[in-house]
Motif scaffolding. Structure first.
Motif, PDB file in Angstrom:
ATOM      1  N   ALA A 231       8.093   3.852   6.254  1.00  8.49           N
ATOM      2  CA  ALA A 231       6.725   4.346   6.416  1.00  8.49           C
ATOM      3  C   ALA A 231       6.102   4.620   5.053  1.00  8.49           C
ATOM      4  CB  ALA A 231       6.725   5.616   7.266  1.00  8.49           C
ATOM      5  N   GLY A 232       4.812   4.313   4.945  1.00  5.52           N
ATOM      6  CA  GLY A 232       4.093   4.619   3.716  1.00  5.52           C
ATOM      7  C   GLY A 232       4.189   3.564   2.638  1.00  5.52           C
ATOM      8  N   ALA A 250      -4.624   1.099   7.762  1.00  8.06           N
ATOM      9  CA  ALA A 250      -4.779   2.512   8.056  1.00  8.06           C
ATOM     10  C   ALA A 250      -4.077   2.874   9.364  1.00  8.06           C
ATOM     11  CB  ALA A 250      -6.261   2.872   8.135  1.00  8.06           C
ATOM     12  N   GLY A 253      -0.361   3.068   8.743  1.00 11.59           N
ATOM     13  CA  GLY A 253       0.115   3.977   7.700  1.00 11.59           C
ATOM     14  C   GLY A 253       0.474   3.277   6.419  1.00 11.59           C
ATOM     15  N   THR A 255      -0.620   1.803   2.713  1.00 10.37           N
ATOM     16  CA  THR A 255      -1.615   1.963   1.642  1.00 10.37           C
ATOM     17  C   THR A 255      -2.035   0.578   1.162  1.00 10.37           C
ATOM     18  OG1 THR A 255      -0.665   4.053   0.923  1.00 10.37           O
ATOM     19  CG2 THR A 255      -2.063   2.894  -0.654  1.00 10.37           C
TER      20      THR A 255
END
Length: 260
Positions: A231-232, A250, A253, A255
């Motif tokens: 994640a991320g 978005a 999750g 960027t």
């Protein structure tokens, strides 16, 4: 007599438009100049081709969705070179001041390696790509480690149990991954499960994961195998990315950084 001629002219313009898109001309103004028509005509044509599912609209232009196809690295190196250089410059700005860096196989990651060779040094770089290693090996201040394993003939990337053994003993401040296909919800797509397994193991050993992919990798058909990422993670792509990419990132999750 004029309507069949007009329709034939429109069809011919559509085919010429598709050929330009496949060759990497993606922006409306450039397409209009190449076809000697107005931008409004190009937008109208793109609208029709989008409705027919022959193109995917992007910010300011369009790309042609492609069936999944793994190209030899020498062929891939000739495609979307400006986009890859822009992505490499944007990715280089993410490299932290200290800590080991992993840079994957593939032509976009090799472009990053060439940028790092000129701008950064004094740290460890680990790779599974022959072109990436070659770009960094003579750069001042870099210590380069290439993971052992079997070399894949198309990508020049290494896979196999020797790669796994090396990764068990390494960790990375940041890992830059290449991909043959990218989907914010699914991760990165590759031709084989071996390659997705390597990417998942690298990602698990990294404090931060960054995927480098030009816009063409966002509009390909379904890949045979997919690697799930932590994640991320971050996606760095170019300005020809699809219009809906920011919303999709978005929602997942992820960027998003758009180069150029």
């Amino acid at each position: 007599m004029t309507r069949p001629t007009t329709r034939r002219g429109t069809r011919q313009r559509h085919e010429a438009l598709l050929a330009l898109l496949r060759d990497g001309t993606t922006q409306v103004e450039e397409l209009a100049a190449a076809l000697s028509v107005s931008p409004s005509t190009v937008r109208r044509d793109l609208g029709r081709l989008t409705a027919d599912h022959r193109v995917a609209r992007t910010y300011g232009g369009a790309v042609v969705p492609e069936a999944f196809h793994e190209r030899p690295v020498a062929e891939s190196a000739l495609l979307n070179r400006q986009a890859k250089a822009a992505i490499a410059a944007a990715a280089a700005s993410l490299v932290p001041a200290a800590g080991a860096v992993f840079v994957d196989a593939g032509t976009t990651c090799a472009a990053l390696a060439r940028t790092l060779a000129a701008e950064h040094g004094g740290r460890l770089a680990v790779t599974r790509g022959l072109e990436t290693a070659n770009a960094l090996v003579e750069a001042p201040g870099w210590e380069v480690v290439i993971l052992g394993g079997r070399i894949l003939p198309l990508s020049h990337g290494l896979v196999g149990p020797l790669v796994d053994l090396a990764l068990e003993r390494l960790s990375f401040e940041i890992a830059f991954l290449g991909a043959d296909a990218v989907d914010p919800a699914r991760g990165v797509g590759e031709p084989t499960l071996e390659e997705t397994a390597v990417k998942e193991r690298v990602a698990a050993r990294a404090r931060r994961v960054v995927v480098l992919a030009d816009a063409s990798k966002l509009a390909v058909g379904d890949a045979p195998a997919w690697a799930r990422l932590p994640a991320g993670w971050t996606l760095v792509t170019d300005a020809a990315a699809p219009d809906d990419l920011r919303a999709r990132c978005a929602a997942a999750g992820v960027t998003l950084r758009v180069a150029g």
